[in-house]
Enzyme design. Structure first.
Site, PDB file in Angstrom:
ATOM      1  N   HIS A   1       0.176   5.761   0.999  1.00  0.00           N
ATOM      2  CA  HIS A   1      -0.712   6.749   1.601  1.00  0.00           C
ATOM      3  C   HIS A   1      -0.539   8.091   0.903  1.00  0.00           C
ATOM      4  O   HIS A   1       0.577   8.431   0.480  1.00  0.00           O
ATOM      5  CB  HIS A   1      -0.419   6.906   3.093  1.00  0.00           C
ATOM      6  CG  HIS A   1      -0.454   5.619   3.852  1.00  0.00           C
ATOM      7  ND1 HIS A   1      -1.566   4.808   3.875  1.00  0.00           N
ATOM      8  CD2 HIS A   1       0.495   4.979   4.584  1.00  0.00           C
ATOM      9  CE1 HIS A   1      -1.307   3.738   4.618  1.00  0.00           C
ATOM     10  NE2 HIS A   1      -0.066   3.818   5.048  1.00  0.00           N
TER      11      HIS A   1
ATOM     12  N   GLN B   1       0.808  -1.214   0.000  1.00  0.00           N
ATOM     13  CA  GLN B   1       0.000   0.000   0.000  1.00  0.00           C
ATOM     14  C   GLN B   1       0.841   1.263   0.000  1.00  0.00           C
ATOM     15  O   GLN B   1       2.046   1.233   0.266  1.00  0.00           O
ATOM     16  CB  GLN B   1      -0.924   0.005   1.221  1.00  0.00           C
ATOM     17  CG  GLN B   1      -0.201  -0.097   2.549  1.00  0.00           C
ATOM     18  CD  GLN B   1      -1.157  -0.315   3.710  1.00  0.00           C
ATOM     19  OE1 GLN B   1      -1.364   0.581   4.525  1.00  0.00           O
ATOM     20  NE2 GLN B   1      -1.740  -1.515   3.783  1.00  0.00           N
TER      21      GLN B   1
ATOM     22  N   GLU C   1       3.337   7.021   8.815  1.00  0.00           N
ATOM     23  CA  GLU C   1       3.431   5.976   9.841  1.00  0.00           C
ATOM     24  C   GLU C   1       4.882   5.786  10.269  1.00  0.00           C
ATOM     25  O   GLU C   1       5.809   5.981   9.487  1.00  0.00           O
ATOM     26  CB  GLU C   1       2.911   4.639   9.303  1.00  0.00           C
ATOM     27  CG  GLU C   1       1.464   4.632   8.874  1.00  0.00           C
ATOM     28  CD  GLU C   1       1.058   3.322   8.220  1.00  0.00           C
ATOM     29  OE1 GLU C   1      -0.140   3.140   7.981  1.00  0.00           O
ATOM     30  OE2 GLU C   1       1.943   2.482   7.925  1.00  0.00           O
TER      31      GLU C   1
ATOM     32  N   ARG D   1      -4.193   0.705  -2.178  1.00  0.00           N
ATOM     33  CA  ARG D   1      -3.544  -0.609  -2.212  1.00  0.00           C
ATOM     34  C   ARG D   1      -2.955  -0.906  -3.579  1.00  0.00           C
ATOM     35  O   ARG D   1      -3.534  -0.560  -4.607  1.00  0.00           O
ATOM     36  CB  ARG D   1      -4.545  -1.685  -1.805  1.00  0.00           C
ATOM     37  CG  ARG D   1      -4.991  -1.538  -0.354  1.00  0.00           C
ATOM     38  CD  ARG D   1      -6.093  -2.500   0.039  1.00  0.00           C
ATOM     39  NE  ARG D   1      -6.434  -2.335   1.443  1.00  0.00           N
ATOM     40  CZ  ARG D   1      -7.289  -1.414   1.897  1.00  0.00           C
ATOM     41  NH1 ARG D   1      -7.889  -0.602   1.048  1.00  0.00           N
ATOM     42  NH2 ARG D   1      -7.534  -1.316   3.193  1.00  0.00           N
TER      43      ARG D   1
ATOM     44  N   HIS E   1       4.812   0.237   0.577  1.00  0.00           N
ATOM     45  CA  HIS E   1       5.345  -0.539   1.697  1.00  0.00           C
ATOM     46  C   HIS E   1       4.376  -1.647   2.073  1.00  0.00           C
ATOM     47  O   HIS E   1       3.198  -1.632   1.700  1.00  0.00           O
ATOM     48  CB  HIS E   1       5.585   0.359   2.919  1.00  0.00           C
ATOM     49  CG  HIS E   1       4.346   1.007   3.449  1.00  0.00           C
ATOM     50  ND1 HIS E   1       3.832   2.179   2.930  1.00  0.00           N
ATOM     51  CD2 HIS E   1       3.493   0.643   4.453  1.00  0.00           C
ATOM     52  CE1 HIS E   1       2.735   2.520   3.587  1.00  0.00           C
ATOM     53  NE2 HIS E   1       2.492   1.600   4.506  1.00  0.00           N
TER      54      HIS E   1
END
Length: 422
Positions: A98, A96, A133, A281, A262
């Protein structure tokens, strides 16, 4: 401070044993993937201030400045801007990326304007926020992070000796970096399903054989063979071969910024992220893959995985990232050491991951035996401090500390501290 009662999410990829081992509880036989600590609306922690358990999100909504502090509310709005997790991967998660903040705002507004239901399977943007993240390994932790340099990816694919992969190898060797990575990822994700599934199967067999022989790429080939076992025929297996394979040791970390492809493959870690659900995704999932939108968001730039190690700042081990919504650090509490005064300007979630940690509220800056000073972990004593309520944390236990509340730390264990950049 408030002890947190947290929700464990039973996602299918979760480990059946890692969280129970940390928490000291009996396994249920079902996967236990993530334990959430914070005020995310999907599973907010609960606290009890004497009138029974209530959602931390509701407590913050009722008095955001009192709980978060005026500076945090001014910077991020009246909500806790981060979510802390224990993440236990027993099998690979989806590959995926972001979006960045501008892309999230634009995408969310577009889907709202077009009337796409928020719970629709094909919806890409659940909110208008970005989702950087940080994952810190508590056990050996396998993952994929960022594109390999095209020549390295070409060597890896060529080593499989699968005829169907040769066109990708040629592109990776001949084209400029960004063009090569974009063209190959696009081709893999847009290929006819039956044809790409056959190529994935052949590549997986070759990867398994090469992993057994050993050699410089054996660990990577083994990881890709495992991906193919869990997701047979999925084009995400080939997409994954374009990425760096990373094996973190306990205490090491990865930062996943916007546009960086990642996946987490296995292990137990502490994850801190901005409060968002936006995920695009690339594969390794039965869920919706929006290839055009994904290609708009991915950053096609080769990079090293960028393994992070904490930097000591006056006894606080800080994982430096370029994000203001969260800041993660850890303290190693040692027997016999003087109590350490934690910074108090910002809201905090404190999580014990090893040993026993004792926390105590401190009412004033008076009192012997409390370490304070110009920086975190300074050792100058402050006279006459009043001590308030105390809590003892064991592995997996956590607390919420409102902004302005002064807490001391002592004991024999490891404490992670999640907060915002002041």
């Amino acid at each position: 401070m408030d002890r947190l009662a947290n929700t464990v999410r039973p996602y299918a990829w979760g480990s059946t044993t890692a969280l129970p081992e940390l928490l000291g509880t009996a396994p249920t036989g079902e996967p236990q993937a993530e334990m959430w600590m914070g005020a995310h609306p999907g599973a907010p922690s609960r606290i009890d201030r004497g009138a029974g358990p209530v959602s931390l999100a509701e407590v913050i909504d009722a008095a955001p400045e009192a709980e978060l502090g005026a500076d945090t509310v001014r910077a991020f709005g009246p909500r806790l801007p981060f979510l802390l997790k224990l993440l236990a991967a027993g099998s690979p998660l989806s590959l995926q990326v972001h979006p960045d903040l501008a892309q999230a705002q634009e995408g969310f507004a577009d889907e709202e304007r077009r009337g796409v239901p928020i719970d629709a399977a094909h919806r890409n943007y659940k909110d208008a926020n970005h989702k950087p993240e940080l994952i810190v390994a508590l056990t050996p932790f396998d993952g994929l992070c960022g594109f390999r340099h095209p020549a390295q990816a070409a060597d890896l694919l060529e080593g499989l000796d699968v005829d169907d992969l040769k066109p990708y190898v040629d592109v990776l060797r001949a084209s400029p970096e960004e063009d090569a990575l974009r063209e190959v990822l696009t081709a893999v994700l847009s290929a006819e399903q039956h044809a790409i599934a056959t190529t994935v199967e052949r590549a997986a067999v070759a990867a398994d054989q090469l992993a057994a022989k050993g050699g410089p790429h054996a660990d990577a080939y083994a990881a890709y063979a495992v991906l193919a076992h869990h997701y047979p025929g999925d084009p995400g297996v080939l997409a994954a071969m374009l990425l760096n394979h990373v094996q973190l040791q306990p205490g090491e970390a990865l930062f996943l910024g916007a546009g960086i492809p990642h996946a987490y493959l296995g292990g137990l870690g502490v994850e801190l992220m901005a409060n968002s659900d936006n995920v695009l995704r690339c594969g390794l999932t039965p869920k919706h893959v929006d290839v055009p939108e994904l290609l708009r968001v991915v950053r096609f730039e080769a990079r090293d995985a960028g393994v992070l190690r904490p930097e000591d700042v006056d006894g606080e081990e800080v994982y430096e990232t370029p994000i203001d919504e969260f800041r993660l650090s850890r303290f190693a509490a040692a027997p016999g050491a003087a109590p350490r005064l934690l910074p108090s300007r910002t809201p905090q979630v404190l999580l014990c991951t090893a040993g026993v940690v004792e926390l105590r509220e401190v009412g004033t800056e008076a009192g012997a035996g409390v370490s304070t000073g110009a920086g975190v972990g300074a050792t100058a004593a402050v006279a006459g401090a009043g001590a308030g309520a105390g809590l003892t944390l064991t592995p997996g236990e956590s607390v919420f500390v409102p902004a302005g509340e002064r807490i001391t730390l002592c004991g024999d264990g490891m404490l992670f501290r999640a907060t915002v950049v002041a």
